[in-house]
Design a protein around this motif. Structure first.
Motif: not given
Lengths: 406, 63
Positions: A23, A299, A303, A307, A347, A349, A388-389, A392, A395, B13-16, B18-20, B27, B49, B53-54
Motif C-alpha cells: 500500500x 489485537x 495492524x 501501517x 470493549x 480503550x 458500546x457507543x 467509543x 476513545x 458490533x465492536x465498532x472498530x 466506525x473509526x476507520x 452504530x 482499513x 481492523x474488524x
C-alpha cells in the motif's frame, strides 16, 4: 537481483506488514517465514468459536487480496537467527537469506509451569490453531477441566467450555480473576457472573503438581487440596519470541526494544537500518501515555504497527524524501481490546494498567456500565460492559496530559 | 462505486470499523452496526482499513 524484504512471523503482524508495504508503494520482493504450517489466521476465535464449533483453518484464515498475491510464504519454517550487521536471516535448516529490510513479527509463545514431571497427555494450552483443535477434542459434556490462570484466555476458555457442558474449575494466583487488566470492581462482577453459570474458582492458589502418568488425573494446590480432572489447561501467560536476535547489539529484555518509528535499536538507543519489530514481541513507547516502554498484547496493535513500518521501510528502500517526513511522526496508537464471556461483552480503550483508581462513569455496577481508569486526573483507560457507543465516545480522550499542562 | 458486505452473523458490533470509515459504518441507537451498502471510490482505502481492523473479519468488498 534485489534482496527481498524478509518478514519473520507468518501471523497477523506478518500479513499486515506485507499489505502495508504494498500500500505504501514498495513493489520489490517480499518473503515471509512462518513457523506454523498454516497461512495467517485470526487468533481471538481460538478461545471461543474454534473450541465451540467444528471450524477449521479456512473459517479463521485472514482473507488475502491481489496486492499480496506475489508474496513468497515459507511456512512450517522457523528462523533461528538474524544477523543485523550482515543483513542475513538463518532458517532452521541452516540456510541463509539476505535481506534489504527485515521485520520481526515472531509474537509470543505460551508460558509453561516449571514442574519436574508432567503427564504425557491431557495437558493443553491455547496459543495456536492446533492447540485449540486438540483442546476441543476433550471438551465433551461431563468431562472436567482445570484451567490454571484467570486472565482473558483462562476466563474465555472457561466460559466456552462451560457452555459445552464441561465441568470447569479455574485456579488463579490473584484474589479475583482479571484483576490486573480490569480492576477489582469489574473483575469481581465477572467472577460472580461466571459462578452463576457454574464455573468454580480457586483463587489465591498455586498449582504445585500435575498428577498423572499417561494422562492427567488431578492437580495439587499449594494449600494441599487435590482436584481430579480429565484435562488441564495452562493459561498462565506468554513469553516473547526474541531469541533469534541473540548475539546482536540489541535490547531484548522482555521484548524487542524499538524506537518511536518501530526500528530495532542498539543498546545506545540508535536504530539499526531497515530493521523493525511489530506486534506482541515489540517493546515500544506510546507518547500519548508516557515515555515508558512496554509490550502491548492487544489485537489492534500489530495492524497499527504494520501501517507505520510499511510507510517507513518503503520510503527508506526507495530513498524517498517522504522518509524524513514520516519519521518525524511518532507511532502513537490507542490500544483497544474486547472480550466475550457468557452474556458479558467488554470493549476497552487505553492502558488500564497505568491507572491508580477506577470510577464508574456510566450505567450501574453489575449491569451494563462504563468504568473509567485514572492516573491522577488523567483518564488512561475506559472499559464498557455493553454500552458500546458510550465507550467509543471516550476513545479519543484516553491518555496522559504532559506534566507542564496540568 | 464500491459495494460493501458485512456478514451480520459474524458481526459483534465492536465498532472498530466506525473509526476507520465513519462515512460508511456507524452504530445505531441500540449499539448495532449499520452501514452503507455502496460507497464512492474515494472511500476505498478507508474501507480497506476497516476490513483489516474488524475483530470478527466480517467485512468485505462485494462483487
Amino acid at each position: 537481483m534485489t534482496d527481498p524484504v524478509i518478514i519473520v512471523g507468518g501471523s497477523l503482524g506478518g500479513l499486515r506488514t506485507a499489505e502495508s508495504l504494498r500500500r505504501s508503494g514498495y513493489s520489490g520482493p517480499i518473503r515471509v517465514f512462518g513457523e506454523e504450517p498454516h497461512a495467517p489466521y485470526n487468533r481471538p476465535p481460538l478461545s471461543k468459536e474454534v473450541l465451540a464449533e467444528r471450524v477449521d483453518h479456512a473459517a479463521v484464515a485472514f482473507p488475502q487480496g491481489d496486492t499480496t498475491a506475489d508474496v513468497e510464504w515459507i511456512l512450517g519454517t522457523r528462523v533461528d537467527h538474524i544477523d543485523l550487521g550482515r543483513n542475513i536471516v538463518r532458517d532452521n535448516r541452516g540456510e541463509e537469506h539476505s535481506y534489504s529490510g527485515v521485520v520481526v513479527a515472531t509474537g509470543l509463545r505460551s508460558r509453561h509451569m516449571d514442574l519436574p514431571a508432567m503427564p504425557t497427555s491431557g495437558v493443553h494450552s491455547v496459543r495456536s490453531l492446533d492447540d485449540a483443535m486438540a483442546l476441543r477434542a476433550v471438551l465433551t459434556p461431563g468431562t472436567r477441566i482445570v484451567i490454571y490462570g484467570a486472565g482473558f484466555i483462562g476466563c474465555e476458555v472457561a466460559a466456552t467450555a462451560k457452555k459445552l457442558g464441561v465441568d470447569v474449575i479455574v485456579v488463579g494466583k490473584g484474589p479475583v480473576p482479571l484483576l490486573r487488566p480490569l480492576g477489582v470492581q469489574l473483575a469481581s462482577d465477572i467472577q460472580a457472573r461466571h459462578e452463576a453459570h457454574g464455573v468454580k474458582f480457586f483463587m489465591n492458589s498455586k498449582i504445585t503438581r500435575v498428577i498423572g502418568g499417561d494422562r492427567v488425573e488431578s492437580v495439587l494446590l499449594d494449600n494441599g487440596v487435590e482436584i481430579w480432572c480429565n484435562a488441564f489447561v495452562e493459561a498462565i501467560g506468554s513469553e516473547p519470541n526474541v531469541e533469534l536476535l541473540h548475539g546482536n547489539d540489541v535490547d531484548i529484555e522482555h521484548g524487542i526494544r524499538v524506537d518511536d518509528n518501530l526500528r530495532i535499536t542498539r543498546a545506545d538507543g540508535t536504530p539499526w537500518p531497515n530493521a523493525f519489530a511489530v506486534g506482541d514481541v515489540a517493546r515500544f513507547p506510546i507518547p500519548r501515555f508516557s515515555d515508558r516502554v512496554r509490550r502491548v498484547e492487544h489485537w489492534n496493535i500489530p495492524t497499527e504497527m504494520s501501517r507505520k513500518v510499511g510507510k517507513v521501510l518503503s520510503a527508506s528502500l526507495a530513498g524517498s524524501a517522504e522518509l524524513e517526513d514520516e519519521i518525524t511522526k511518532a507511532f502513537d496508537p490507542i490500544p483497544t481490546f474486547w472480550s466475550d464471556q457468557f452474556e458479558l461483552s467488554l470493549l476497552a480503550y487505553g492502558l488500564i494498567d497505568e491507572a491508580d483508581r477506577v470510577e464508574l462513569l456510566e450505567g450501574r455496577e453489575n449491569d451494563d456500565c462504563v468504568y473509567g481508569y485514572f492516573c491522577g486526573d488523567d483518564l488512561v483507560g475506559v472499559c464498557g460492559v455493553g454500552m458500546r457507543s458510550a465507550v467509543m465516545a471516550y476513545r479519543s480522550r484516553v491518555g496522559r496530559k504532559p506534566a507542564s499542562a496540568s | 462505486m464500491l459495494k460493501i458486505h458485512v456478514d451480520m452473523e459474524k458481526c459483534q458490533h465492536y465498532g472498530q470499523c466506525v473509526f476507520e470509515a465513519p462515512a460508511v459504518f456507524r452504530l445505531n441507537g441500540e449499539d448495532k452496526l449499520e452501514y452503507e451498502a455502496t460507497a464512492d471510490d474515494s472511500e476505498r482505502d478507508n474501507i480497506q482499513l476497516a476490513i483489516e481492523v474488524c475483530p470478527m473479519q466480517a467485512i468485505k468488498f462485494a462483487e
